[in-house]
Write a protein that holds these residues in place. Structure first.
Motif, PDB file in Angstrom:
ATOM      1  N   LEU A  86      32.609  -2.587  28.514  1.00 54.15           N
ATOM      2  CA  LEU A  86      33.617  -1.851  29.255  1.00 54.15           C
ATOM      3  C   LEU A  86      33.111  -1.578  30.673  1.00 54.15           C
ATOM      4  N   ASN A  87      34.004  -1.072  31.510  1.00 57.89           N
ATOM      5  CA  ASN A  87      33.680  -0.987  32.943  1.00 57.89           C
ATOM      6  C   ASN A  87      32.934   0.275  33.351  1.00 57.89           C
ATOM      7  N   ASP A  88      33.087   1.365  32.590  1.00 58.25           N
ATOM      8  CA  ASP A  88      32.515   2.640  33.021  1.00 58.25           C
ATOM      9  C   ASP A  88      31.074   2.777  32.553  1.00 58.25           C
ATOM     10  N   SER A  89      30.183   3.079  33.487  1.00 58.79           N
ATOM     11  CA  SER A  89      28.774   3.251  33.125  1.00 58.79           C
ATOM     12  C   SER A  89      28.558   4.592  32.447  1.00 58.79           C
ATOM     13  N   ILE A  90      27.533   4.645  31.606  1.00 61.44           N
ATOM     14  CA  ILE A  90      27.153   5.860  30.877  1.00 61.44           C
ATOM     15  C   ILE A  90      25.712   6.189  31.247  1.00 61.44           C
ATOM     16  N   TYR A  91      25.490   7.423  31.618  1.00 64.61           N
ATOM     17  CA  TYR A  91      24.118   7.871  31.908  1.00 64.61           C
ATOM     18  C   TYR A  91      23.479   8.370  30.620  1.00 64.61           C
ATOM     19  N   THR A  92      22.289   7.876  30.327  1.00 59.52           N
ATOM     20  CA  THR A  92      21.551   8.344  29.166  1.00 59.52           C
ATOM     21  C   THR A  92      20.062   8.278  29.484  1.00 59.52           C
ATOM     22  N   LYS A  93      19.252   8.510  28.485  1.00 59.82           N
ATOM     23  CA  LYS A  93      17.800   8.376  28.639  1.00 59.82           C
ATOM     24  C   LYS A  93      17.237   7.625  27.446  1.00 59.82           C
ATOM     25  N   VAL A  94      16.224   6.824  27.708  1.00 58.78           N
ATOM     26  CA  VAL A  94      15.385   6.291  26.639  1.00 58.78           C
ATOM     27  C   VAL A  94      14.051   6.999  26.793  1.00 58.78           C
ATOM     28  N   TRP A  95      13.846   7.986  25.918  1.00 58.28           N
ATOM     29  CA  TRP A  95      12.742   8.927  26.059  1.00 58.28           C
ATOM     30  C   TRP A  95      12.828   9.606  27.422  1.00 58.28           C
ATOM     31  N   ASP A  96      11.890   9.417  28.318  1.00 60.25           N
ATOM     32  CA  ASP A  96      11.947  10.128  29.604  1.00 60.25           C
ATOM     33  C   ASP A  96      12.556   9.293  30.715  1.00 60.25           C
ATOM     34  N   ASP A  97      12.972   8.070  30.397  1.00 57.30           N
ATOM     35  CA  ASP A  97      13.466   7.160  31.429  1.00 57.30           C
ATOM     36  C   ASP A  97      14.976   7.263  31.577  1.00 57.30           C
ATOM     37  N   LYS A  98      15.435   7.503  32.806  1.00 54.36           N
ATOM     38  CA  LYS A  98      16.870   7.486  33.085  1.00 54.36           C
ATOM     39  C   LYS A  98      17.393   6.061  32.930  1.00 54.36           C
ATOM     40  N   SER A  99      18.554   5.948  32.288  1.00 52.27           N
ATOM     41  CA  SER A  99      19.097   4.621  32.006  1.00 52.27           C
ATOM     42  C   SER A  99      20.610   4.628  32.207  1.00 52.27           C
ATOM     43  N   PHE A 100      21.110   3.512  32.721  1.00 53.16           N
ATOM     44  CA  PHE A 100      22.551   3.337  32.882  1.00 53.16           C
ATOM     45  C   PHE A 100      22.996   2.186  31.985  1.00 53.16           C
ATOM     46  N   VAL A 101      23.962   2.477  31.120  1.00 55.94           N
ATOM     47  CA  VAL A 101      24.412   1.505  30.121  1.00 55.94           C
ATOM     48  C   VAL A 101      25.938   1.493  30.096  1.00 55.94           C
ATOM     49  N   PHE A 102      26.482   0.506  29.359  1.00 49.50           N
ATOM     50  CA  PHE A 102      27.933   0.351  29.252  1.00 49.50           C
ATOM     51  C   PHE A 102      28.308   0.142  27.791  1.00 49.50           C
ATOM     52  N   GLU A 103      29.360   0.824  27.334  1.00 37.80           N
ATOM     53  CA  GLU A 103      29.818   0.619  25.973  1.00 37.80           C
ATOM     54  C   GLU A 103      30.323  -0.807  25.805  1.00 37.80           C
ATOM     55  N   VAL A 104      30.028  -1.418  24.663  1.00 34.12           N
ATOM     56  CA  VAL A 104      30.446  -2.805  24.419  1.00 34.12           C
ATOM     57  C   VAL A 104      31.961  -2.872  24.263  1.00 34.12           C
ATOM     58  N   ASN A 105      32.492  -2.205  23.252  1.00 33.37           N
ATOM     59  CA  ASN A 105      33.935  -2.046  23.079  1.00 33.37           C
ATOM     60  C   ASN A 105      34.166  -0.971  22.019  1.00 33.37           C
ATOM     61  N   LYS A 106      35.373  -0.469  21.969  1.00 30.74           N
ATOM     62  CA  LYS A 106      35.681   0.652  21.064  1.00 30.74           C
ATOM     63  C   LYS A 106      35.653   0.221  19.597  1.00 30.74           C
ATOM     64  N   LEU A 107      36.085  -1.000  19.315  1.00 25.99           N
ATOM     65  CA  LEU A 107      36.116  -1.468  17.933  1.00 25.99           C
ATOM     66  C   LEU A 107      34.710  -1.587  17.357  1.00 25.99           C
ATOM     67  N   THR A 108      33.783  -2.100  18.156  1.00 30.20           N
ATOM     68  CA  THR A 108      32.389  -2.219  17.715  1.00 30.20           C
ATOM     69  C   THR A 108      31.781  -0.844  17.480  1.00 30.20           C
ATOM     70  N   SER A 109      32.048   0.085  18.367  1.00 34.86           N
ATOM     71  CA  SER A 109      31.537   1.455  18.191  1.00 34.86           C
ATOM     72  C   SER A 109      32.081   2.077  16.911  1.00 34.86           C
ATOM     73  N   LYS A 110      33.354   1.835  16.617  1.00 28.64           N
ATOM     74  CA  LYS A 110      33.943   2.383  15.391  1.00 28.64           C
ATOM     75  C   LYS A 110      33.295   1.773  14.153  1.00 28.64           C
ATOM     76  N   TRP A 111      33.004   0.469  14.206  1.00 26.90           N
ATOM     77  CA  TRP A 111      32.371  -0.177  13.046  1.00 26.90           C
ATOM     78  C   TRP A 111      31.016   0.458  12.748  1.00 26.90           C
ATOM     79  N   PHE A 112      30.202   0.649  13.776  1.00 26.12           N
ATOM     80  CA  PHE A 112      28.901   1.283  13.560  1.00 26.12           C
ATOM     81  C   PHE A 112      29.073   2.737  13.099  1.00 26.12           C
ATOM     82  N   SER A 113      30.035   3.436  13.655  1.00 29.58           N
ATOM     83  CA  SER A 113      30.285   4.827  13.244  1.00 29.58           C
ATOM     84  C   SER A 113      30.654   4.899  11.769  1.00 29.58           C
TER      85      SER A 113
END
Length: 264
Positions: A86-113
């Protein structure tokens, strides 16, 4: 130098903390092997999740075929395109490192959920520089993937052999989630490697790898036991860090293959 040092196994882990894929060859990039830990799962608070809290994640098995990744969990299977996000970036961290990532798609997220039983989303790191990691030892900063710290983990065969001599229940190297396994002469000699070449790629050793409870998760069944961390802590504990394998970085892109010689 003698051909005693040969690449025996290569692994990638497309989605952080899920099962790995054994490869005969892999393309090395700055952030790690191509498609290695470019994806991970975030919870509803955009915090990354791992086998440390959810050992059942080891029972998700990814496969790569052409332009798709498929993931199998129990009797369920889901796939998505390697290129999609998807187009919108998400701010997160991997341990202490700032990271910018993007959701793959809503259907994939629902499957894992649905599989894990709580809300989560699958995200992807897009480019080098979206996460940087500073080495605690060298103070150098590296562009890295979503791995815990460094692009590559190297383990020597004799290190595992030495550990298995001390264990009642023998384990495989998969417990330690290496990227490259090489034949060695002595246990833990990979810790002392400095610069070396494998196939087309020059590597530099950064620091030995401190291990956590995750190595006690049996990848065959997702059951957490007391070993091998209990035994390792008796002879590989240095400054309250239990070491096994070593973290390395690639200095140029290129292909490495099973059977390649390690050249010093």
């Amino acid at each position: 130098m003698s051909t005693a040092y040969i690449v025996k196994e290569i692994y990638i882990y497309p989605i952080k903390s899920l099962a790995g894929i054994s490869c005969q060859q892999a393309f090395a990039e700055e952030m790690g092997f191509e498609n290695d830990r470019r994806w991970m799962l975030l919870d509803s608070d955009n915090q990354h999740i791992t086998q440390r809290e959810y050992p059942e994640m080891s029972q998700f098995y990814p496969e790569i075929s052409e332009a798709k990744i498929s993931v199998t969990f129990q009797d369920q299977k889901h796939e998505f395109l390697i290129s999609e996000h998807l187009n919108d970036s998400i701010y997160t961290k991997v341990w202490d490192d700032k990271s910018f990532v993007f959701e793959v798609n809503k259907l994939t997220s629902k499957w894992f959920s649905d599989c894990l039983g709580f809300e989560c989303k699958l995200v992807k790191i897009i480019k080098a520089g979206d996460r940087k990691h500073e080495s605690s030892r060298s103070k150098e900063t590296y562009n890295v993937s979503l791995a815990d710290g460094y692009p590559y983990l190297l383990i020597g065969t004799k290190s595992l052999d030495f550990l298995n001599e001390k264990l009642k229940e023998k384990i495989t190297v998969k417990r330690f989630r290496p990227n490259i396994v090489i034949s060695t002469r002595n246990a833990h000699e990979e810790d002392d490697f400095e610069h070396f070449k494998v196939g087309e790629v020059h590597f530099k050793n950064v620091k030995s790898c401190g291990r956590c409870i995750m190595v006690n998760n049996d990848p065959q069944n997702g059951i957490v036991k007391k070993e091998p961390l209990k035994t390792l802590s008796k002879y590989r504990n240095f400054n309250n860090s239990v070491l096994f394998g070593t973290n390395i970085v690639g200095l140029n892109p290129g292909i490495i293959q099973v059977g390649d010689e390690v050249v010093f």
